[in-house]
Design an enzyme around this catalytic site. Sequence first.
Site, short mmCIF file in Angstrom:
data_model
loop_
_atom_site.label_atom_id
_atom_site.label_comp_id
_atom_site.label_asym_id
_atom_site.label_seq_id
_atom_site.Cartn_x
_atom_site.Cartn_y
_atom_site.Cartn_z
N LYS A 189 3.71 -2.39 5.03
CA LYS A 189 3.67 -2.76 3.75
C LYS A 189 5.26 -2.91 3.53
O LYS A 189 6.12 -1.94 3.83
CB LYS A 189 3.30 -1.33 2.72
CG LYS A 189 3.67 -1.65 1.40
CD LYS A 189 3.11 -0.50 0.55
CE LYS A 189 3.62 -0.33 -0.93
NZ LYS A 189 3.17 0.70 -1.56
C1 R5P Z 1 5.60 3.28 -1.94
O1 R5P Z 1 5.76 3.22 -0.81
C2 R5P Z 1 4.42 4.29 -2.67
O2 R5P Z 1 3.21 4.06 -1.95
C3 R5P Z 1 4.41 3.75 -4.30
O3 R5P Z 1 3.92 4.88 -4.71
C4 R5P Z 1 3.76 2.54 -4.37
O4 R5P Z 1 3.84 1.54 -3.42
C5 R5P Z 1 4.18 2.10 -5.55
O5 R5P Z 1 3.51 0.82 -5.96
P1 R5P Z 1 4.26 -0.24 -7.12
O6 R5P Z 1 5.63 -0.15 -6.57
O7 R5P Z 1 3.41 -1.54 -6.91
O8 R5P Z 1 3.79 0.67 -8.38
#
Ligand code: R5P
Length: 291
Positions: free
Chosen positions: A205
């Site tokens: 990711k």
């Molecule tokens: C990051 O590594 C965590 O998993 C976050 O909580 C998640 O990716 C956050 O998602 P977004 O940035 O799309 O709100």
Amino acid sequence: MADKEGFKISKDFHLDIKPSSEGFHVKGLNHCDWGMKNRLSKIFNSKSGNTVMLAFDHGYIMGSTSGLERLDVVIPPLMEEVDVLMATRGALRTCITPTQDKAICLRTTYDSSVMYDDMSIGGGISTDIESAIRINASCMAVQTFIGAPGEKNSLELLCRSVDAGEKYGIPTLGVVAVGKDMVRDNKFFSLATRIVAESGAHIVKSYYCEGFEKIVAACPVPIVIAGGKKLPEQEALTMAYKAISEGAHGVDMGRNIFQAENPKAMAKAVAKVVHENFSDKLAYEFYLDMK
Ligand code: R5P
């Protein structure tokens, strides 16, 4: 030992050559065994090859996040629009029914909370492999901090997660996190995604950035992009569209879905981009029509 002085600039990405799928729709993972492939197939749609992951694991460092005050109210209506639920075990067990059948991306590390100035000092394992098996996780998510004080510790956690998961056929998703003062450019993401993949992560990711196509080409496993902070809906769809067009195999999106004016419509519109080749323009029109 490889010396960082005298490196030739990388340029032979062979963008004209598609990676061979060798009979399995998930990039680079044809040599895994049946259980691992079965879990990966729950995550990545076998027709599009892509995935929509809904991230709502924010509480593990942020506590209650805007839009996620009530997981039990907010998440269930969105579940049917996505392929994967990314969460901590605490959120899953208390707020998500075990009767739903989406793939689970289980957050298995703890990290420094927002009370600290910089989360890139790193953390540890919050959820061990036995717990991941009990929860029936389709993959385990581990944070990494390349180029930051927590790098060594986080790579150790990643590698041990990969070792444990491979015993039981559970893939590991390595999250490329960005330290407070770090530059979010393609040089950094190119380095970090490759390190995470070569450490054994089955899915990486990372963030979308300029030059993304080359980052994807040099990463031997699928990259899903992080959503990041809330953008206007049209911009978030454009980011998803560019990422998919340039080779991402999906999105792992949180705030840009659950903080949208209409979260369900946004989740549907993102899925159109990820699975049905909708352009960002078409997806935004679709979003507006749904409102
Ligand atoms: C990051 O590594 C965590 O998993 C976050 O909580 C998640 O990716 C956050 O998602 P977004 O940035 O799309 O709100």
